[in-house]
Motif scaffolding. Structure first.
Motif, PDB file in Angstrom:
ATOM      1  N   LEU A 101       6.748  -6.954 -15.560  1.00 49.56           N
ATOM      2  CA  LEU A 101       6.629  -7.967 -14.514  1.00 49.56           C
ATOM      3  C   LEU A 101       7.736  -7.782 -13.473  1.00 49.56           C
ATOM      4  O   LEU A 101       7.554  -8.029 -12.293  1.00 49.56           O
ATOM      5  CB  LEU A 101       6.759  -9.371 -15.107  1.00 49.56           C
ATOM      6  CG  LEU A 101       5.722  -9.780 -16.139  1.00 49.56           C
ATOM      7  CD1 LEU A 101       6.073 -11.129 -16.727  1.00 49.56           C
ATOM      8  CD2 LEU A 101       4.351  -9.847 -15.505  1.00 49.56           C
ATOM      9  N   ARG A 143      -5.944  -7.714 -16.964  1.00 48.85           N
ATOM     10  CA  ARG A 143      -4.790  -7.122 -16.289  1.00 48.85           C
ATOM     11  C   ARG A 143      -3.522  -7.841 -16.767  1.00 48.85           C
ATOM     12  O   ARG A 143      -3.599  -8.958 -17.278  1.00 48.85           O
ATOM     13  CB  ARG A 143      -4.933  -7.266 -14.772  1.00 48.85           C
ATOM     14  CG  ARG A 143      -6.210  -6.667 -14.217  1.00 48.85           C
ATOM     15  CD  ARG A 143      -6.419  -7.076 -12.781  1.00 48.85           C
ATOM     16  NE  ARG A 143      -6.455  -8.521 -12.642  1.00 48.85           N
ATOM     17  CZ  ARG A 143      -6.428  -9.169 -11.480  1.00 48.85           C
ATOM     18  NH1 ARG A 143      -6.375  -8.497 -10.356  1.00 48.85           N
ATOM     19  NH2 ARG A 143      -6.452 -10.482 -11.425  1.00 48.85           N
ATOM     20  N   LEU A 185      -1.460  -9.306 -15.038  1.00 43.08           N
ATOM     21  CA  LEU A 185      -1.385 -10.572 -14.301  1.00 43.08           C
ATOM     22  C   LEU A 185      -2.251 -11.660 -14.974  1.00 43.08           C
ATOM     23  O   LEU A 185      -1.823 -12.807 -15.096  1.00 43.08           O
ATOM     24  CB  LEU A 185      -1.855 -10.344 -12.863  1.00 43.08           C
ATOM     25  CG  LEU A 185      -1.692 -11.506 -11.908  1.00 43.08           C
ATOM     26  CD1 LEU A 185      -0.232 -11.730 -11.575  1.00 43.08           C
ATOM     27  CD2 LEU A 185      -2.481 -11.275 -10.638  1.00 43.08           C
ATOM     28  N   VAL A 189      -0.578 -12.825 -18.223  1.00 44.07           N
ATOM     29  CA  VAL A 189       0.587 -13.693 -17.965  1.00 44.07           C
ATOM     30  C   VAL A 189       0.129 -15.054 -17.439  1.00 44.07           C
ATOM     31  O   VAL A 189       0.697 -16.082 -17.801  1.00 44.07           O
ATOM     32  CB  VAL A 189       1.554 -12.999 -16.976  1.00 44.07           C
ATOM     33  CG1 VAL A 189       2.663 -13.939 -16.547  1.00 44.07           C
ATOM     34  CG2 VAL A 189       2.148 -11.765 -17.616  1.00 44.07           C
ATOM     35  N   SER A 190      -0.904 -15.049 -16.627  1.00 46.14           N
ATOM     36  CA  SER A 190      -1.406 -16.304 -16.071  1.00 46.14           C
ATOM     37  C   SER A 190      -1.835 -17.245 -17.197  1.00 46.14           C
ATOM     38  O   SER A 190      -1.510 -18.429 -17.193  1.00 46.14           O
ATOM     39  CB  SER A 190      -2.584 -16.003 -15.145  1.00 46.14           C
ATOM     40  OG  SER A 190      -3.138 -17.192 -14.700  1.00 46.14           O
ATOM     41  N   ARG A 191      -2.538 -16.702 -18.193  1.00 47.24           N
ATOM     42  CA  ARG A 191      -2.967 -17.530 -19.330  1.00 47.24           C
ATOM     43  C   ARG A 191      -1.765 -17.925 -20.196  1.00 47.24           C
ATOM     44  O   ARG A 191      -1.709 -19.039 -20.697  1.00 47.24           O
ATOM     45  CB  ARG A 191      -3.988 -16.779 -20.177  1.00 47.24           C
ATOM     46  CG  ARG A 191      -5.386 -16.809 -19.557  1.00 47.24           C
ATOM     47  CD  ARG A 191      -6.411 -16.300 -20.513  1.00 47.24           C
ATOM     48  NE  ARG A 191      -7.755 -16.663 -20.058  1.00 47.24           N
ATOM     49  CZ  ARG A 191      -8.737 -17.060 -20.856  1.00 47.24           C
ATOM     50  NH1 ARG A 191      -8.541 -17.156 -22.141  1.00 47.24           N
ATOM     51  NH2 ARG A 191      -9.923 -17.364 -20.380  1.00 47.24           N
ATOM     52  N   LEU A 249       1.189 -18.512 -19.203  1.00 44.80           N
ATOM     53  CA  LEU A 249       1.932 -19.585 -18.540  1.00 44.80           C
ATOM     54  C   LEU A 249       1.249 -20.940 -18.686  1.00 44.80           C
ATOM     55  O   LEU A 249       1.876 -21.975 -18.514  1.00 44.80           O
ATOM     56  CB  LEU A 249       2.096 -19.273 -17.050  1.00 44.80           C
ATOM     57  CG  LEU A 249       3.079 -18.164 -16.673  1.00 44.80           C
ATOM     58  CD1 LEU A 249       3.031 -17.902 -15.179  1.00 44.80           C
ATOM     59  CD2 LEU A 249       4.497 -18.530 -17.071  1.00 44.80           C
ATOM     60  N   GLN A 250      -0.043 -20.912 -18.968  1.00 45.01           N
ATOM     61  CA  GLN A 250      -0.765 -22.190 -19.085  1.00 45.01           C
ATOM     62  C   GLN A 250      -0.581 -22.864 -20.440  1.00 45.01           C
ATOM     63  O   GLN A 250      -1.163 -23.913 -20.693  1.00 45.01           O
ATOM     64  CB  GLN A 250      -2.253 -21.962 -18.807  1.00 45.01           C
ATOM     65  CG  GLN A 250      -2.509 -21.763 -17.321  1.00 45.01           C
ATOM     66  CD  GLN A 250      -3.965 -21.506 -17.015  1.00 45.01           C
ATOM     67  OE1 GLN A 250      -4.831 -22.267 -17.418  1.00 45.01           O
ATOM     68  NE2 GLN A 250      -4.238 -20.437 -16.308  1.00 45.01           N
ATOM     69  N   GLU A 308      -7.292 -29.985 -16.894  1.00 49.56           N
ATOM     70  CA  GLU A 308      -6.112 -30.210 -16.051  1.00 49.56           C
ATOM     71  C   GLU A 308      -6.492 -30.212 -14.563  1.00 49.56           C
ATOM     72  O   GLU A 308      -5.977 -31.003 -13.776  1.00 49.56           O
ATOM     73  CB  GLU A 308      -5.055 -29.131 -16.325  1.00 49.56           C
ATOM     74  CG  GLU A 308      -3.733 -29.431 -15.640  1.00 49.56           C
ATOM     75  CD  GLU A 308      -2.706 -28.343 -15.820  1.00 49.56           C
ATOM     76  OE1 GLU A 308      -3.011 -27.322 -16.474  1.00 49.56           O
ATOM     77  OE2 GLU A 308      -1.599 -28.505 -15.275  1.00 49.56           O
ATOM     78  N   GLN A 309      -7.411 -29.296 -14.216  1.00 54.77           N
ATOM     79  CA  GLN A 309      -7.807 -29.201 -12.809  1.00 54.77           C
ATOM     80  C   GLN A 309      -8.687 -30.371 -12.376  1.00 54.77           C
ATOM     81  O   GLN A 309      -8.538 -30.890 -11.274  1.00 54.77           O
ATOM     82  CB  GLN A 309      -8.569 -27.895 -12.582  1.00 54.77           C
ATOM     83  CG  GLN A 309      -7.658 -26.678 -12.581  1.00 54.77           C
ATOM     84  CD  GLN A 309      -8.420 -25.376 -12.785  1.00 54.77           C
ATOM     85  OE1 GLN A 309      -9.619 -25.366 -13.043  1.00 54.77           O
ATOM     86  NE2 GLN A 309      -7.715 -24.273 -12.683  1.00 54.77           N
ATOM     87  N   PRO A 315      -6.811 -34.499 -13.998  1.00 53.53           N
ATOM     88  CA  PRO A 315      -5.366 -34.340 -14.220  1.00 53.53           C
ATOM     89  C   PRO A 315      -4.687 -35.541 -14.886  1.00 53.53           C
ATOM     90  O   PRO A 315      -3.794 -35.366 -15.710  1.00 53.53           O
ATOM     91  CB  PRO A 315      -4.804 -34.101 -12.816  1.00 53.53           C
ATOM     92  CG  PRO A 315      -5.876 -34.476 -11.879  1.00 53.53           C
ATOM     93  CD  PRO A 315      -7.170 -34.343 -12.593  1.00 53.53           C
ATOM     94  N   LYS A 316      -5.149 -36.750 -14.548  1.00 50.41           N
ATOM     95  CA  LYS A 316      -4.476 -37.943 -15.099  1.00 50.41           C
ATOM     96  C   LYS A 316      -4.766 -38.074 -16.595  1.00 50.41           C
ATOM     97  O   LYS A 316      -3.856 -38.341 -17.391  1.00 50.41           O
ATOM     98  CB  LYS A 316      -4.936 -39.196 -14.352  1.00 50.41           C
ATOM     99  CG  LYS A 316      -4.359 -39.222 -12.947  1.00 50.41           C
ATOM    100  CD  LYS A 316      -4.299 -40.602 -12.376  1.00 50.41           C
ATOM    101  CE  LYS A 316      -3.410 -40.631 -11.166  1.00 50.41           C
ATOM    102  NZ  LYS A 316      -3.940 -39.849 -10.027  1.00 50.41           N
TER     103      LYS A 316
END
Lengths: 381, 392
Positions: free
Chosen positions: B129, B182, B184, B187-189, B191-192, B344-345, B348-349
């Motif tokens: 990274l 990839r 990216l 890493v994106s997953r 981070l979630q 979450e998207q 969100p609440k």
């Protein structure tokens, strides 16, 4: 006091405003680490909230058409306070020049010339800048239109090529962060790219603007610059999603993802070249402004001899500003918006208000004006 | 006017600067001083603080000019291997012991041995990274057994096995983007936090002199640790659930009768609802067009009956495959369909209220799958030979 006798057109001035803002596309990481995927919102809010600030800059230019910013301070605050504030502005201009020069050196080192010491890059950049500054504002801003349009083109093409990697879900959820984060980012947007436009008040005597033209130039210029920033930021969010906050140069990472078959990939060099170009011109304008400001402080019109000294100073000043990139980001997020706010927001607004109260600049009596015109005509004949 | 003296001084200065400015680039890197990396493999060692790093280098071909394709002898690759506590340390070791520098920019694949994946890959990906040379669009994969085996073995398919694996995954990505992960994406997953990263699994199969590389499924991660897997058939359930699949085949069987349906452009709509007491329901609606690719049997049916019958069988098969894959992920408590991200998207609440209990909620999610296929064609013939015979 007019130091540089050359003049530029209002259109060129408008493009100068636009590219000055576009060159901040490198600094989107300042926002993305705070407001993450919502970073486009502060840009939009910042753009709207800064309309009064843009009006202040425009009014100062229109009300004091013969004065640079330092001249305006002298007129409004008197010679002593004006000079003290002037010294502050000289420091501000030199610091901005050094910061941007360091950014340019670091960026070039990261993206293209990885082995070359950034000092060498900075020195060569400054040599060309000094050459341009010595030839006056006309040369410094000559290619502003070309580079603004080139940046537009690169942003447009890159967005098009990344279309299949854009995921609109990356913008969700919206407005879920703490309000203080939006305020923080908006403050950064207001002070770092938009507020820095205060330096262009130093060009006032070199550009003749009526009230109407000035309004048009400022708003179109700021509009073009902010749209570029907004599109770059939205493109990066849509492509990188939640990973954007990790990167020091999100735009570069996004451009690296362009992959059109086997033949068209690794086009990030386009982004790199465009940003280097814009940063170079920003450094050129800042060094010009610093040189003119110093010349005005010392009441000399021989500013050309100062250009090289300012250039060398800026190179060395850049090396001692911050020890590493992390410090740079932290200082830019936490300290600079407050320091810069004094020079970019507080003093210009105060100057305009005091000028209005004191009814400055005082108009010359009609008789004296006529006398001067006769004298000019007589001298001319 | 420039005086003669100034002109001479200027000329002298220019001459003095010319050797520095025109003698070449500071950053010049000639190809004969580089090792172009065509694959990186990370494996575990007995010491948990050490990592086994293998790099495959594509050898440049030396041939005589004008002889067409260059003739080479021996292997097409060089394989470098070392054990170090960091990947950067390994790279430095490779560079130190060689007259060439490693060039990572063109590395097309990063492989992790299954043991490393099970222990956690987080500490091994920082360099990929951080380093400017290491690109984030490079695909990653897990290797059944040791990752180094992919790079060291002599393959029938392609001597440059790193390039071969990258090409293999590239081809799979044309079926579904989910099959090529990839760096990216991974890493994106990662981070979630609540979403399970996925990574394709490949294996080296065959005898010593006839080795082949095959994809064997998808690895499911919990955090950065591999916790489970889907085989190739179950992986279809995963990609169908994620949607946007270009083309694939569905095999349907009824007794001894069987048919293969070729499905193109599958779209999946996802509806995630959450009640006030935190009950999450997911509805997946799949839609696509299909044509009959191969058929055997069904001699007792008429063409008019066959098409809706095959459609029902294929839809049922798809529903079952998706449900099975989802149940495996529920068993592992790993949200591979990124349902938590959707929550979450879109809510969100409500997500804020339940996110700390996600591990309790995920195994209880109710999944409903709908499939709607349109049979668009039967190929060059309408009936199978068995059906023709039955009609006589």
């Amino acid at each position: 006091m007019k130091i540089d006798q050359s003049q530029i057109s209002s259109t060129r001035f408008m493009y100068t405003i636009a590219f000055f803002l576009q060159s901040s596309a490198l600094l989107t990481a300042f926002l993305s680490s705070i407001t993450e995927h919502d970073s486009w919102i502060p840009v939009l809010i910042g753009g709207v909230l800064c309309i009064p600030l843009i009006l202040v800059y425009r009014s100062l230019m229109v009300n004091f058409p013969e004065n640079t910013l330092l001249g305006m301070l002298d007129t409004v605050y008197g010679p002593v306070v004006g000079k003290i504030l002037g010294v502050g502005y000289v420091w501000f201009f030199l610091t901005l020049s050094a910061l941007n020069l360091t950014d340019l050196g670091d960026f070039t080192k990261i993206t293209v010339l990885t082995e070359t010491p950034s000092m060498i890059l900075a020195i060569f950049c400054v040599l060309v800048v000094v050459w341009a500054v010595r030839h006056g504002v006309k040369v410094v801003t000559r290619y502003s239109a070309l580079f603004t349009i080139t940046e537009f083109f690169i942003v447009f093409i890159s967005t098009l090529l990344l279309f299949d990697k854009i995921d609109l879900k990356n913008f969700l959820p919206m407005f879920q962060l703490e309000p203080i984060k939006y305020i923080h980012s908006t403050h950064i947007i207001a002070t770092i790219p938009i507020g820095e436009l205060v330096v262009l008040l130093m060009l006032t005597p070199s550009v003749k603007l009526s009230r109407k033209t000035a309004t048009k130039c400022w708003f179109l210029g700021v509009g073009m610059g902010m749209i570029t920033l907004l599109v770059v930021l939205m493109r990066d969010i849509a492509v990188l999603g939640n990973t954007m906050r990790m990167f020091a140069l999100p735009g570069l990472v996004t451009m690296r993802l362009i992959h059109l078959g086997e033949s068209l990939s690794r086009v990030e060099i386009l982004f790199a070249v465009a940003l280097m170009m814009l940063l170079f011109f920003k450094v050129a304008v800042l060094c010009y402004v610093s040189t003119i400001a110093i010349a005005q402080m010392f009441k000399t019109k021989k500013y050309k001899n100062l250009a090289l000294i300012v250039g060398i100073f800026v190179v060395y000043y850049g090396t001692i500003l911050y020890p590493n990139n992390v410090e740079h980001v932290v200082i830019s997020q936490e300290m600079m918006p407050f320091f810069w706010g004094i020079f970019e927001i507080v003093i210009p607004i105060l100057t305009l208000v005091i000028a209005k109260i004191r009814k400055l600049p005082k108009k010359q009596p009609e008789k004296q004006k006529q006398k001067q015109e006769v004298q000019h005509a007589w001298d001319g004949s | 006017m420039i005086t003669k003296g100034k002109r001479i001084v200027a000329l002298l200065l220019i001459f003095m600067m010319l050797p520095g400015l025109l003698s070449g680039c500071w950053d010049s890197r000639e190809i004969d001083k580089l090792f172009i990396v065509t694959g990186i493999a990370i494996d575990a060692t007995d010491d948990p603080d050490q990592v086994d790093v293998t790099m495959q280098i594509g050898k440049e071909r030396k041939g005589e000019a004008g002889l067409g394709e260059a003739q080479t002898g021996g292997s097409s690759t060089i394989v470098l291997n070392t054990v170090n506590d960091t990947i950067m340390g390994a790279i430095r070791e490779f560079n130190r012991n060689s007259n060439r520098k490693l060039l990572l920019q063109h590395n097309p694949i990063r492989l992790f041995g299954i043991e490393v994946a099970e222990h956690g890959v987080k500490k091994h990906i920082d360099l990929f990274l951080r380093d400017q040379q290491a690109r984030l669009e490079v695909p990653v994969a897990i290797v059944e057994g040791r990752a180094a085996d992919v790079l060291t073995g002599t393959l029938d398919q392609d001597p440059l096995s790193g390039m071969f694996v990258a090409g293999l995954l590239e081809d799979l990505s044309k079926v579904s983007v989910e099959l090529q992960v990839r760096m990216l994406d991974f890493v994106s997953r990662l981070l979630q936090e609540t979403v399970a990263p996925m990574m394709p699994i490949i294996a080296v199969v065959g005898e010593e002199d006839k080795k082949e590389i095959k994809t064997v499924g998808m690895g499911i991660f919990k955090g950065d640790k591999l916790v489970g897997r889907l085989d190739n058939d179950q992986s279809l359930g995963y990609i169908w659930a994620m949607g946007d699949v270009s083309q694939f085949n569905v095999k349907v069987q009824e007794g001894i009768d069987k048919a293969i349906l070729h499905v193109s452009k599958l779209k999946t709509k996802r509806e995630v609802t959450i009640s006030d007491d935190g009950v999450v329901k997911v509805k997946l609606s799949m839609e696509g067009g299909a044509s009959i690719a191969e058929m055997e049997g069904f001699g007792n049916m008429t063409p008019q009956n066959l098409i809706p019958h095959l459609k029902d069988l294929a839809q049922e098969e798809m529903k079952q495959t998706v449900t099975e894959a989802f149940q495996i992920s529920q068993g592992l408590n790993a949200d591979m369909l990124a349902i938590s991200a959707t929550l979450e998207q879109r809510h969100p609440k409500k997500w804020e209220k339940i996110k700390d209990r996600w591990d309790e909620i995920y195994p209880t999610i109710e999944l409903t799958v709908d499939a709607n296929l349109k049979i668009l064609g039967t190929g060059q013939i309408i009936q199978s030979l068995e059906m023709e015979e039955a009609m006589k």
